[in-house]
Scaffold this motif. Structure first.
Motif, PDB file in Angstrom:
ATOM      1  N   SER A  13       0.852  -1.182   0.000  1.00 12.76           N
ATOM      2  CA  SER A  13       0.000   0.000   0.000  1.00 12.76           C
ATOM      3  C   SER A  13       0.890   1.235   0.000  1.00 12.76           C
ATOM      4  CB  SER A  13      -0.914  -0.001   1.236  1.00 12.76           C
ATOM      5  OG  SER A  13      -0.140   0.102   2.412  1.00 12.76           O
ATOM      6  N   PHE A  14       0.284   2.365  -0.187  1.00 12.24           N
ATOM      7  CA  PHE A  14       1.019   3.625  -0.236  1.00 12.24           C
ATOM      8  C   PHE A  14       0.388   4.558   0.779  1.00 12.24           C
ATOM      9  CE2 PHE A  14       2.572   7.609  -1.983  1.00 12.24           C
ATOM     10  CZ  PHE A  14       3.816   7.264  -2.466  1.00 12.24           C
ATOM     11  N   HIS A  16      -1.419   7.449   2.588  1.00 12.06           N
ATOM     12  CA  HIS A  16      -2.309   8.554   2.219  1.00 12.06           C
ATOM     13  C   HIS A  16      -2.992   9.025   3.484  1.00 12.06           C
ATOM     14  CE1 HIS A  16      -5.078  11.146   0.202  1.00 12.06           C
ATOM     15  NE2 HIS A  16      -6.119  10.467   0.638  1.00 12.06           N
ATOM     16  N   ARG A  56       8.998   1.904  -3.846  1.00 17.10           N
ATOM     17  CA  ARG A  56       8.104   2.946  -3.323  1.00 17.10           C
ATOM     18  C   ARG A  56       6.728   2.877  -3.980  1.00 17.10           C
ATOM     19  NH1 ARG A  56      13.059   5.310  -3.559  1.00 17.10           N
ATOM     20  NH2 ARG A  56      12.684   6.495  -5.471  1.00 17.10           N
ATOM     21  N   LEU A  57       6.687   2.565  -5.263  1.00 16.21           N
ATOM     22  CA  LEU A  57       5.408   2.427  -5.956  1.00 16.21           C
ATOM     23  C   LEU A  57       4.602   1.271  -5.365  1.00 16.21           C
ATOM     24  CD1 LEU A  57       3.548   3.230  -8.373  1.00 16.21           C
ATOM     25  CD2 LEU A  57       4.822   1.561  -9.733  1.00 16.21           C
ATOM     26  N   GLY A  60       5.185   1.825  -0.752  1.00 13.63           N
ATOM     27  CA  GLY A  60       5.527   3.059  -0.039  1.00 13.63           C
ATOM     28  C   GLY A  60       6.972   3.004   0.430  1.00 13.63           C
ATOM     29  N   GLY A  87      -1.582  11.136  -0.969  1.00 13.01           N
ATOM     30  CA  GLY A  87      -0.719  10.049  -1.398  1.00 13.01           C
ATOM     31  C   GLY A  87      -0.853   9.623  -2.850  1.00 13.01           C
ATOM     32  N   LYS A  90       1.399  11.280  -5.440  1.00 16.23           N
ATOM     33  CA  LYS A  90       2.814  10.949  -5.214  1.00 16.23           C
ATOM     34  C   LYS A  90       3.105   9.528  -5.689  1.00 16.23           C
ATOM     35  CE  LYS A  90       4.004  14.814  -3.162  1.00 16.23           C
ATOM     36  NZ  LYS A  90       4.882  15.784  -3.800  1.00 16.23           N
ATOM     37  N   ARG A  91       2.146   8.629  -5.513  1.00 16.19           N
ATOM     38  CA  ARG A  91       2.323   7.261  -6.009  1.00 16.19           C
ATOM     39  C   ARG A  91       2.380   7.265  -7.535  1.00 16.19           C
ATOM     40  NH1 ARG A  91      -0.988   1.923  -3.958  1.00 16.19           N
ATOM     41  NH2 ARG A  91       0.816   0.570  -4.160  1.00 16.19           N
TER      42      ARG A  91
END
Length: 184
Positions: A13-14, A16, A56-57, A60, A87, A90-91
């Motif tokens: 997950s990223f 947010h 990171r993609l 995170g 978020g 940025k992703r």
């Protein structure tokens, strides 16, 4: 995504919202690695840059060495402020970083076209430099345009258009935008 002790954040997950100070410091690291690649004529560094963007993609900051360094050492040591930003844009920007760094790696390592690869890295240096120095996220602007044009559905990030409203609403409740207490 609201964070609490009761819910477990999925590994892939990223964040947010996420901390803009972290994003800017990571972008600074990307600039440094990209410049080093060109100045030292070491195209293998593009693989490290590519891995960082993919990590990171996908997850995170959890498995990106650069993001871990920034979140655990640089931000706390320099006492950089918590500045929440949405978020999903940025992703999306990290996805563009994957495209740039993969292109540079293929051009250089697979095709032997170092000059072309370094030109692509120049574009990455420009974009990451804008983020790092001025807080201007080109990928975020593109993300916004894609939402406005309907290519990316608004449901992907309903709060992106009015993220400042979320910040104010949560602050009035004594919370950061991610749901953690302001007193932390």
């Amino acid at each position: 995504m609201t964070t609490s002790n009761d819910e477990k954040t999925p590994f892939f997950s990223f964040p947010h919202p996420m901390n803009s100070s972290v994003a800017r410091a990571v972008a600074g690291g990307v600039v440094i690695m990209s410049v080093a690649t060109i100045l030292l004529d070491q195209p293998l560094i593009t693989l490290l840059i590519l891995y960082g963007f993919i990590a990171r993609l996908a997850a995170g900051p959890r498995i990106s060495p650069l993001a871990i360094l920034v979140t655990k050492v640089i931000v706390p040591t320099l006492k950089l402020p918590y500045r929440p930003v949405a978020g999903p844009p940025k992703r999306f920007s990290a996805g563009l970083g994957v495209a740039f760094s993969a292109t540079a790696a293929i051009l250089s390592l697979a095709l032997g076209l170092n000059g072309a690869a370094y030109g692509v890295l120049g574009g990455l240096i420009f974009a990451a430099g804008l983020e790092s120095i001025f807080g201007i996220c080109i990928g975020c602007y593109i993300f916004g345009l894609l939402i406005k044009s309907g290519i990316i559905p608004e449901s992907v990030c309903e709060e992106c258009a009015n993220f400042e409203l979320r910040v104010k609403r949560m602050a009035a409740q004594g919370l950061r935008p991610d749901g953690t207490p302001l007193s932390d």
